[in-house]
Design an enzyme around this catalytic site. Structure first.
Site, PDB file in Angstrom:
ATOM      1  N   THR A 223     -61.303  -6.532 -41.049  1.00  0.00           N
ATOM      2  CA  THR A 223     -61.781  -5.740 -42.171  1.00  0.00           C
ATOM      3  C   THR A 223     -60.588  -5.410 -43.042  1.00  0.00           C
ATOM      4  O   THR A 223     -59.491  -5.178 -42.523  1.00  0.00           O
ATOM      5  CB  THR A 223     -62.441  -4.433 -41.693  1.00  0.00           C
ATOM      6  OG1 THR A 223     -62.478  -3.477 -42.757  1.00  0.00           O
ATOM      7  CG2 THR A 223     -61.705  -3.806 -40.532  1.00  0.00           C
TER       8      THR A 223
ATOM      9  N   CYS B  31     -62.700  -7.570 -49.648  1.00  0.00           N
ATOM     10  CA  CYS B  31     -63.612  -7.093 -48.614  1.00  0.00           C
ATOM     11  C   CYS B  31     -64.079  -8.341 -47.883  1.00  0.00           C
ATOM     12  O   CYS B  31     -64.449  -9.332 -48.520  1.00  0.00           O
ATOM     13  CB  CYS B  31     -64.783  -6.330 -49.224  1.00  0.00           C
ATOM     14  SG  CYS B  31     -66.079  -5.953 -48.022  1.00  0.00           S
TER      15      CYS B  31
END
Length: 242
Positions: free
Chosen positions: A83, A197
């Site tokens: 992430t 992202c």
């Protein structure tokens, strides 16, 4: 091949892409039936997202530190935090374990430095676009300033990530919105675009643009497998040129 410990589930949609990328790299480089040697600690993203939006970063740090320690005890040679946003806590995880954490911003910066881009746009969650942990590392460690959308666009980009992509929903109208935002950022001088992202790779990619696109999910996976297969960690540019 060294064993990698993945902290994933943030969201599982992109963690699944990490898993595929890493195994494909292992097969491509080693051939035959080879696959990646991985340990996955997948978290419940609903609990993570709730703490993110309430600002409970200390509680999240406790969760991620515990996950990192579990993976270290299980024999991982390095950690891969699957992430971008949760790299806000990377330093706290690194301080709690003796094994390295392969930082996603360093992997991304290495690719940018090997491209014509020097002022990339950054599309990501609001946390990543607005806080300094990611943009600041790109600037301070790698000499790479980034350009981010204005507030209204940041809100829209963030909403699409959490309400659509993290649930596996890919809408053509959301893709058009992202592409249009990149066009606006190019007018401000952006000469590349960071998919900052790990879910954004589900929506847009290099085929949608004629400037370099930096897919952080792929770049982070590649850096992790480079390490696992005998390479070093991605280094800070200032260290490389010192």
């Amino acid at each position: 091949m060294q064993k990698l410990g993945l902290i994933g589930g943030m969201s599982w949609q992109s963690t699944a892409i990490y898993y595929r990328h890493m195994n494909e790299i292992a097969r491509q480089r080693l051939g035959d039936l080879h696959s990646a040697d991985l340990i996955l600690r997948s978290l419940d993203f609903a609990q993570v997202a709730e703490r993110q939006h309430s600002g409970d970063w200390d509680g999240l740090a406790d969760i991620l530190v515990a996950a990192g320690r579990d993976l270290e005890k299980a024999g991982a040679a390095a950690l891969v935090l699957c992430t971008n946003t949760m790299h806000l806590l990377a330093e706290r995880i690194e301080a709690a374990v003796a094994i390295p954490l392969i930082h996603i911003a360093d992997a991304t910066a290495s690719a940018i430095r090997h491209s014509p881009s020097r002022h990339p746009a950054l599309l990501a969650t609001r946390f990543t676009m607005e806080r300094d942990f990611y943009r600041g590392r790109l600037q301070a460690a790698h000499g790479l300033p980034t350009i981010i959308p204005e507030e209204t666009a940041r809100l829209a980009i963030h909403r699409i990530i959490y309400e659509e992509l993290c649930e596996g929903i890919v809408k053509p109208e959301s893709k058009r919105q992202y592409v249009a935002e990149v066009a606006r950022l190019r007018q401000q001088g952006a000469d590349g675009v960071i998919l900052g992202c790990t879910e954004i790779t589900m929506l847009i990619g290099q085929d949608d643009f004629n400037i370099p696109v930096f897919d952080t999910t792929w770049l982070h996976s590649k850096a992790a497998m480079d390490f696992a297969l005998g390479g070093g960690l991605p280094r800070k540019h200032k260290e490389e040129t010192a």
